[in-house]
Motif scaffolding. Structure first.
Motif, mmCIF file in Angstrom:
data_model
loop_
_atom_site.group_PDB
_atom_site.id
_atom_site.type_symbol
_atom_site.label_atom_id
_atom_site.label_comp_id
_atom_site.label_asym_id
_atom_site.label_seq_id
_atom_site.Cartn_x
_atom_site.Cartn_y
_atom_site.Cartn_z
ATOM 1 N N ARG A 120 34.833 31.958 40.836
ATOM 2 C CA ARG A 120 34.865 31.165 39.267
ATOM 3 C C ARG A 120 36.045 30.072 39.502
ATOM 4 O O ARG A 120 37.006 30.065 40.209
ATOM 5 C CB ARG A 120 35.522 32.303 38.586
ATOM 6 C CG ARG A 120 37.274 33.107 38.636
ATOM 7 C CD ARG A 120 37.867 33.161 37.519
ATOM 8 N NE ARG A 120 38.344 32.002 36.867
ATOM 9 C CZ ARG A 120 38.214 31.816 35.678
ATOM 10 N NH1 ARG A 120 37.963 32.836 34.764
ATOM 11 N NH2 ARG A 120 38.676 30.606 35.051
ATOM 12 N N ALA A 179 35.928 33.106 25.478
ATOM 13 C CA ALA A 179 36.468 34.189 24.275
ATOM 14 C C ALA A 179 36.241 33.029 22.915
ATOM 15 O O ALA A 179 35.795 33.570 21.814
ATOM 16 C CB ALA A 179 37.519 34.711 24.589
ATOM 17 N N LYS A 201 32.029 36.452 26.982
ATOM 18 C CA LYS A 201 33.475 37.005 26.748
ATOM 19 C C LYS A 201 33.911 37.470 25.434
ATOM 20 O O LYS A 201 33.105 36.600 24.500
ATOM 21 C CB LYS A 201 34.542 36.028 27.137
ATOM 22 C CG LYS A 201 34.706 35.877 28.663
ATOM 23 C CD LYS A 201 35.889 35.015 29.047
ATOM 24 C CE LYS A 201 36.508 35.323 30.558
ATOM 25 N NZ LYS A 201 37.868 35.145 30.863
ATOM 26 N N ARG A 231 38.139 41.007 27.645
ATOM 27 C CA ARG A 231 39.221 40.062 28.584
ATOM 28 C C ARG A 231 40.371 40.532 27.429
ATOM 29 O O ARG A 231 41.422 39.578 27.636
ATOM 30 C CB ARG A 231 38.843 38.852 28.447
ATOM 31 C CG ARG A 231 38.069 38.070 27.483
ATOM 32 C CD ARG A 231 38.892 37.902 26.242
ATOM 33 N NE ARG A 231 39.724 36.663 26.433
ATOM 34 C CZ ARG A 231 40.769 36.310 25.835
ATOM 35 N NH1 ARG A 231 41.577 37.316 24.918
ATOM 36 N NH2 ARG A 231 41.424 35.423 26.163
#
Ligand code: PEP
Ligand code: MN
Length: 332
Positions: A120, A179, A201, A231
């Motif tokens: 990642r 997110a 996310k 998360r």
């Protein structure tokens, strides 16, 4: 309601039925499905001959519901897979942001040494300040792509807004929707129109229904390869960065058919807590982990406080293997 059409129903008829029921149509080689709002529960008799079966669902958690498909979806990421019958727990690691060729090469060497497959690194960073490092952008994606060619890893990187969604789709093997982008319908729809795996996310201010419904935007465009990522959410607690919602993870495992990956780095916000938290997550039996690691966390251009250095990462990693075995899973 999810309506599975007969294989013989042609596109024109499918469109007509879908319009009539105010539904959404997925019509390709594999799926011939109409999805309507869960509030719409009636099908006129005249359409019966076109319909194979239907599922009435209580909420708009539909394609992702275990009441529709009662097993975890299998997601193939090139040569590896998660979900399905696999019992794999995928360890994804790498820095918060790609910063240079030298830095990412060091990260790649760590993965190679341990035998991991999935790297990642963020290129388009959704920072809270416009004056902080914003990421290397397309240049970073191209560097990641070079690393993929050299090492054969899968690459995951995040989409921050719709302006670069096509680039991220092109250069990655898993598309991460950050997110803060969870509610961006442009991104959700665009990533739904192709078949690469998408890691979605959870927005830190969203509840589980909203989170899963965001996944439904991708699924209902025709991409079945959606992975959820918890998360951390914002609570009244300020001593840790966020609060990892493990109760929510149990809910998602029980009621949805989507694989679940846990990101302990962003939840905790401080490297000291990441190994313990990660061990707790693995013990729950999950499909994967997303852990930030960096050759020199103190120098990191984003999320410096939470990234593990390589020694910390390796120590944590070896402690996870027996926990994985105890819950009948395999770390890949
Ligand atoms: C990240 O993965 O580096 C990141 C910014 O995560 P999130 O979208 O969860 O804040
Ligand atoms: Mn980060």
């Amino acid at each position: 309601m999810i309506i599975n059409l007969n294989k013989t129903t042609d596109l024109k008829t499918a469109k007509k039925i879908s319009e009539d029921l105010e539904g959404k149509l997925i019509f390709d080689e594999i799926s011939r499905i109409i999805i309507t709002s869960s509030k719409n529960n009636t099908i006129p008799d005249k359409y019966n001959k076109y319909i194979d079966k239907y599922h009435k669902l209580k909420s708009d958690i539909q394609l992702s519901s275990r009441n529709y498909v009662n097993k975890t979806r299998k997601i193939k990421i090139n040569k590896i897979e998660i979900g399905g019958e696999s019992k794999n727990t995928l360890m994804i690691t790498g820095p918060c942001s790609i910063e240079s060729r030298t830095q990412i090469k060091k990260c790649a060497e760590l993965l190679k040494e341990i035998g991991l497959t999935t790297l990642r690194a963020g290129c388009f960073k959704p920072r809270t300040s416009p004056y902080s490092f914003q990421g290397l952008g397309l240049k970073g994606l191209k560097m990641l792509s070079d690393i993929r060619d050299e090492y054969g890893f899968n690459i995951i990187s995040e989409v921050k807004d719709a302006s670069h969604v096509k680039d991220v789709i092109k250069y990655t093997d898993i598309i991460q929707i950050g997110a803060k982008a969870m509610y961006d319908h442009g991104i959700l729809r665009e990533t739904g129109r192709q078949k690469k795996p998408v890691l979605l996310k959870r927005g830190f201010g969203s509840n589980l229904q909203e989170f899963v419904q965001a996944a439904e935007f991708i699924l209902s465009e025709g991409n079945p390869n959606v992975i959820l990522c918890e998360r951390g959410i914002r609570t009244f607690e300020t001593k840790t960065r966020f609060t990892l919602d493990l109760c929510g993870v149990s809910f998602l495992k029980e009621y949805t058919n989507l694989p679940i990956i846990l990101d302990t780095s962003h939840a905790m916000g401080y490297s000291y807590g990441v190994p313990d938290l990660t061990r707790a997550c693995v013990a729950m039996g999950i499909d994967g982990l997303l852990i930030e690691s960096h050759p020199n966390p103190k120098e990191a251009k984003s999320d410096a406080s939470q990234q593990l250095n390589f020694d910390e990462f390796k120590e944590m990693y070896s402690s996870l293997i027996p926990i994985c075995k105890a819950v009948n899973r395999k770390m890949i």
